[in-house]
Design a protein around this motif. Structure first.
Motif, PDB file in Angstrom:
ATOM      1  N   PHE A   1       0.841  -1.210   0.000  1.00 32.07           N
ATOM      2  CA  PHE A   1       0.000   0.000   0.000  1.00 32.07           C
ATOM      3  C   PHE A   1       0.868   1.249   0.000  1.00 32.07           C
ATOM      4  N   ASP A   2       1.968   1.218   0.731  1.00 33.76           N
ATOM      5  CA  ASP A   2       2.882   2.351   0.767  1.00 33.76           C
ATOM      6  C   ASP A   2       3.444   2.645  -0.626  1.00 33.76           C
ATOM      7  N   ARG A   3       3.814   1.596  -1.347  1.00 25.28           N
ATOM      8  CA  ARG A   3       4.326   1.777  -2.716  1.00 25.28           C
ATOM      9  C   ARG A   3       3.217   2.306  -3.636  1.00 25.28           C
ATOM     10  N   PHE A   4       1.998   1.819  -3.431  1.00 27.99           N
ATOM     11  CA  PHE A   4       0.863   2.291  -4.229  1.00 27.99           C
ATOM     12  C   PHE A   4       0.655   3.794  -4.029  1.00 27.99           C
ATOM     13  N   VAL A   5       0.683   4.242  -2.762  1.00 23.93           N
ATOM     14  CA  VAL A   5       0.503   5.666  -2.478  1.00 23.93           C
ATOM     15  C   VAL A   5       1.654   6.476  -3.064  1.00 23.93           C
ATOM     16  N   ALA A   6       2.881   5.968  -2.908  1.00 27.71           N
ATOM     17  CA  ALA A   6       4.053   6.703  -3.388  1.00 27.71           C
ATOM     18  C   ALA A   6       4.041   6.886  -4.900  1.00 27.71           C
TER      19      ALA A   6
ATOM     20  N   LEU B   1      -3.891  -3.789  -5.332  1.00 26.59           N
ATOM     21  CA  LEU B   1      -2.976  -2.647  -5.251  1.00 26.59           C
ATOM     22  C   LEU B   1      -1.880  -2.721  -6.306  1.00 26.59           C
ATOM     23  N   ASN B   2      -1.325  -3.918  -6.515  1.00 26.05           N
ATOM     24  CA  ASN B   2      -0.262  -4.047  -7.519  1.00 26.05           C
ATOM     25  C   ASN B   2      -0.806  -3.888  -8.933  1.00 26.05           C
ATOM     26  N   THR B   3      -2.033  -4.357  -9.175  1.00 30.17           N
ATOM     27  CA  THR B   3      -2.646  -4.162 -10.488  1.00 30.17           C
ATOM     28  C   THR B   3      -2.850  -2.683 -10.778  1.00 30.17           C
ATOM     29  N   LEU B   4      -3.372  -1.945  -9.794  1.00 27.07           N
ATOM     30  CA  LEU B   4      -3.574  -0.507  -9.973  1.00 27.07           C
ATOM     31  C   LEU B   4      -2.242   0.224 -10.157  1.00 27.07           C
TER      32      LEU B   4
ATOM     33  N   ILE C   1       1.662   2.876 -13.841  1.00 24.48           N
ATOM     34  CA  ILE C   1       3.007   2.972 -14.414  1.00 24.48           C
ATOM     35  C   ILE C   1       2.953   2.870 -15.938  1.00 24.48           C
ATOM     36  N   ILE C   2       2.150   1.935 -16.459  1.00 26.24           N
ATOM     37  CA  ILE C   2       2.037   1.758 -17.912  1.00 26.24           C
ATOM     38  C   ILE C   2       1.473   3.020 -18.567  1.00 26.24           C
ATOM     39  N   MET C   3       0.428   3.585 -17.954  1.00 27.26           N
ATOM     40  CA  MET C   3      -0.168   4.807 -18.511  1.00 27.26           C
ATOM     41  C   MET C   3       0.825   5.966 -18.451  1.00 27.26           C
ATOM     42  N   ALA C   4       1.592   6.057 -17.365  1.00 28.39           N
ATOM     43  CA  ALA C   4       2.589   7.131 -17.249  1.00 28.39           C
ATOM     44  C   ALA C   4       3.702   6.965 -18.287  1.00 28.39           C
TER      45      ALA C   4
ATOM     46  N   LYS D   1      11.370  -1.861 -14.152  1.00 25.52           N
ATOM     47  CA  LYS D   1      11.855  -2.692 -13.047  1.00 25.52           C
ATOM     48  C   LYS D   1      10.819  -2.753 -11.918  1.00 25.52           C
ATOM     49  N   SER D   2      10.104  -1.641 -11.712  1.00 21.93           N
ATOM     50  CA  SER D   2       9.066  -1.623 -10.679  1.00 21.93           C
ATOM     51  C   SER D   2       7.950  -2.596 -11.023  1.00 21.93           C
ATOM     52  N   ILE D   3       7.591  -2.666 -12.307  1.00 19.88           N
ATOM     53  CA  ILE D   3       6.541  -3.599 -12.735  1.00 19.88           C
ATOM     54  C   ILE D   3       6.982  -5.037 -12.475  1.00 19.88           C
ATOM     55  N   ILE D   4       8.229  -5.345 -12.840  1.00 19.29           N
ATOM     56  CA  ILE D   4       8.745  -6.709 -12.621  1.00 19.29           C
ATOM     57  C   ILE D   4       8.728  -7.041 -11.129  1.00 19.29           C
ATOM     58  N   LEU D   5       9.121  -6.075 -10.300  1.00 17.58           N
ATOM     59  CA  LEU D   5       9.140  -6.288  -8.850  1.00 17.58           C
ATOM     60  C   LEU D   5       7.740  -6.542  -8.314  1.00 17.58           C
ATOM     61  N   LEU D   6       6.763  -5.763  -8.764  1.00 21.35           N
ATOM     62  CA  LEU D   6       5.396  -5.912  -8.276  1.00 21.35           C
ATOM     63  C   LEU D   6       4.788  -7.244  -8.710  1.00 21.35           C
ATOM     64  N   VAL D   7       5.054  -7.645  -9.958  1.00 19.67           N
ATOM     65  CA  VAL D   7       4.562  -8.941 -10.433  1.00 19.67           C
ATOM     66  C   VAL D   7       5.195 -10.079  -9.626  1.00 19.67           C
ATOM     67  N   ALA D   8       6.492  -9.956  -9.334  1.00 16.49           N
ATOM     68  CA  ALA D   8       7.173 -10.983  -8.544  1.00 16.49           C
ATOM     69  C   ALA D   8       6.587 -11.076  -7.140  1.00 16.49           C
ATOM     70  N   ILE D   9       6.254  -9.920  -6.550  1.00 16.63           N
ATOM     71  CA  ILE D   9       5.679  -9.896  -5.208  1.00 16.63           C
ATOM     72  C   ILE D   9       4.344 -10.622  -5.187  1.00 16.63           C
TER      73      ILE D   9
END
Length: 276
Positions: A57-62, A147-150, A155-158, A184-192
């Protein structure tokens, strides 16, 4: 979060599994102490899982909520959230201390932990077990995925918007460091998400099977397929805390730098002593 993940193998592996295998007649097998250790096992798991959720959630807000970022992503807020997670995890798992009874009594001393038969039939205990399973891991499944999907969608839209602003210069797009960091953030979130769901899935399926079959937790017949599946789920559940630490901490550049400093500091101190 790394500390919470470390607590899990301490209670699960050292104080429970290793104790059962090599120190089966130690004081840790007194029923009150055994019950406390098992309650701490569930407490540590809840802490680990829900700190993973709060970190997500913290990463989502950031990343997605710039207006809220400056208020929420602070040391003060992090301290409050971590404290709340630990306290609530302790309170939530106190009932686990009372589900066991002595397997045998020797010289008026209760030994070992045996699940009370009422645990599987009492409506109160059944409701509590469903409530516990909803909180860990069903709700974390949903929250981490959502949260990771959102976050990934943002990120993709940005990235698309950034590419349009930078124009069609292929070389510039290829050397865009900001886009590479987002990838890299996307890869990290998918891995999580994948790591957490995969390693907890067997445990969740076993719990659902228990509600519709005669199987029970903590079976000791290792020729039984359900026992093998439930114990495998237990092992993977413990493993998830190790991979969480690796994904969230070791993969972060600042953490790696601090780790190198910690490792190098004793050698630097020795070198300074010889220089003197």
């Amino acid at each position: 979060m790394a500390v919470a993940d470390l607590i899990v193998p301490v209670f699960n592996v050292i104080l429970y599994e290793i104790k059962e295998a090599y120190f089966s007649h130690s004081f840790l097998n007194y029923t009150p102490i055994c019950s406390l250790v098992i309650a701490l096992i569930y407490m540590s798991l809840d802490c680990s899982v829900w700190l993973t959720v709060t970190f997500t959630f913290d990463r989502f807000v950031a990343i997605c909520c710039q207006s809220l970022r400056s208020k929420y992503c602070t040391m003060k807020t992090a301290l409050k959230v971590i404290t709340a997670v630990f306290i609530l995890s302790i309170l939530e798992n106190i009932p686990f201390y009372f589900i066991f009874e002595p397997r045998e009594v020797i010289n008026d001393v209760p030994w070992y932990c045996y699940v009370k038969s009422s645990f599987y039939t009492s409506p109160t205990w059944v409701a509590y077990l469903w409530f516990e399973t909803f909180l860990t891991p069903f709700a974390p499944f949903v929250l981490i995925l959502l949260l990771n999907t959102l976050t990934i969608k943002h990120i993709i839209m940005a990235n698309r918007f950034r590419s349009k602003l930078r124009g069609s210069n292929t070389e510039a797009c290829q050397t865009d460091q900001e886009t590479e960091n987002r990838r890299k953030s996307i890869i990290l979130l998918v891995a999580i998400s994948g790591n957490f769901i995969f390693l907890w899935m067997i445990n969740l399926v076993c719990f659902i099977c228990i509600q519709f079959t005669d199987d029970q937790f903590l079976e000791t017949d290792y020729n039984d397929s359900f026992t093998i599946a439930s114990r495998s789920g237990y092992m993977l559940r413990c493993l998830s805390t190790c991979t969480n630490t690796f994904i969230y901490a070791v993969s972060q550049r600042h953490f790696r730098e601090e780790l190198k400093n910690v490792i190098a500091r004793p050698f630097l101190a020795i070198a300074n002593i010889f220089k003197l």
